[in-house]
Design a protein around this motif. Structure first.
Motif, short mmCIF file in Angstrom:
data_model
loop_
_atom_site.label_atom_id
_atom_site.label_comp_id
_atom_site.label_asym_id
_atom_site.label_seq_id
_atom_site.Cartn_x
_atom_site.Cartn_y
_atom_site.Cartn_z
N PRO A 133 7.66 -22.72 -10.42
CA PRO A 133 8.29 -21.58 -10.53
C PRO A 133 7.49 -20.30 -11.47
CG PRO A 133 9.47 -23.36 -11.38
CD PRO A 133 8.29 -24.01 -10.73
N ARG A 134 6.96 -21.03 -12.57
CA ARG A 134 6.44 -20.07 -13.56
C ARG A 134 5.06 -19.81 -13.51
NH1 ARG A 134 9.79 -23.96 -16.11
NH2 ARG A 134 11.62 -23.17 -16.98
N ALA A 135 4.35 -20.26 -12.41
CA ALA A 135 2.88 -20.11 -12.34
C ALA A 135 2.82 -18.50 -11.70
CB ALA A 135 2.25 -20.97 -11.31
N ARG A 136 1.28 -18.06 -12.26
CA ARG A 136 0.92 -16.80 -11.64
C ARG A 136 0.04 -17.14 -10.36
NH1 ARG A 136 -1.81 -12.76 -15.55
NH2 ARG A 136 -1.64 -11.55 -13.65
N ILE A 137 0.58 -16.65 -9.38
CA ILE A 137 -0.21 -16.85 -7.96
C ILE A 137 -0.80 -15.77 -7.56
CG2 ILE A 137 0.36 -17.52 -5.62
CD1 ILE A 137 2.87 -18.90 -6.58
N PHE A 138 -2.29 -15.95 -7.17
CA PHE A 138 -2.96 -14.68 -6.76
C PHE A 138 -3.36 -15.37 -5.26
CE2 PHE A 138 -3.51 -15.41 -11.13
CZ PHE A 138 -3.69 -14.01 -11.52
#
Length: 288
Positions: A133-138
């Motif tokens: 839930p806290r990850a930065r997703i590209f």
């Protein structure tokens, strides 16, 4: 749970449209995801979840990934989550098993950054978000017009992931997930050049099974890491089109030298009854 289509549409499909498509040589089926079919009696649910968890625990260990928690608990949480998935797909993309593998792997890897190459309708992005839930997703995909789920915090681009500037993210805290039908050997070389070492691949197929895959991303990890590479090319046909993969070309040799460890996860079909999945974990050598 996903809402059922109106009764009149189902009757129209069965009595009129399906026979018509059948005469034309096509199948017309509802876009109901496989997880909409599930056991409901407690004993069978427990058996399914415990069997899947046991297999996934072995896979994580074989891949060199620390479970980092209760795998059965993760499987149970996923079982409760997946009916609320905002993506409906029957063909193409991940089904229950592939989504479960990705969820458990991401729970174990705990990345701060996730690079996703190949988004399709957005199911795997949703799965990654539930696990991290806290990850930065590209998210990178040449065509984003078919999205059914768009993550509000993710960054979407239609350019190939290899063209982006990754200098501001920590490679050691990043996981790259490839489901893009691009040569997996190429993705290995690109990832290593950018300092990435933790990779996940979908649709990794061995030479004798690759004919069953649409748009095969050859050379696949299985072709690259096979115990013995024959000098004879691998050839197959699909939908009337001929394919060939040299068994020992320059890309295969280069990618093989960069891979420290790889493991193809069990397809989970025998545990869950759902369509087989093909997730492979790859750990690359660090450094130039």
């Amino acid at each position: 749970m996903q809402p059922r289509p109106p009764v009149y549409l189902e009757r129209l499909r069965r009595k009129v449209l399906s026979p018509l498509f059948d005469r034309l040589g096509y199948d017309l089926v509802p876009a109901a995801p496989d997880w909409s079919h599930r056991p409901t009696s407690p004993r069978e649910v427990t058996t399914l979840l415990e069997s899947a968890a046991a297999i996934l625990e072995r896979d994580l260990a074989a891949a060199g990934i620390a479970a980092g928690g209760d795998v059965l608990g993760h499987v149970q949480a996923f079982w409760q989550l997946i009916p609320s998935a905002p993506v409906r797909q029957r063909r193409g993309g991940s089904g229950f098993n592939g989504a479960l593998q990705l969820y458990v792997a991401m729970q174990a890897l705990k990345p701060d950054f996730v690079i996703e190459s190949g988004v399709f309708r957005g199911l795997t992005t949703w799965v990654i978000r539930q696990a991290c839930p806290r990850a930065r997703i590209f998210c990178h995909d040449p065509d984003l017009s078919g999205l059914q789920y768009r993550d509000r915090q993710a960054l979407y681009r239609t350019a190939d992931w290899s063209t982006a500037d990754w200098s501001k993210i920590d490679p050691a805290a990043t996981v790259a997930f490839f489901d893009d039908h691009v040569a997996q050997g190429r993705r290995v070389v690109e990832a290593q050049a950018r300092g990435l070492t933790r990779l996940l691949f979908d649709d990794d197929a061995a030479g004798h099974r690759i004919h069953a895959h649409g748009g095969p991303a050859h050379p696949t990890i299985a072709m690259i890491t096979g115990p013995e590479r024959s000098p004879e090319p691998i050839r197959w046909t699909r939908n009337g089109r001929a394919f060939e993969q040299a068994a020992d070309d320059a890309l295969v040799r280069q990618a093989a030298g960069l891979i420290l460890r790889s493991h193809a996860f069990d397809d989970l079909h025998r545990a869950t009854g759902y369509s087989p999945a093909r997730l492979t974990s790859v750990t690359l050598r660090s450094g130039p």
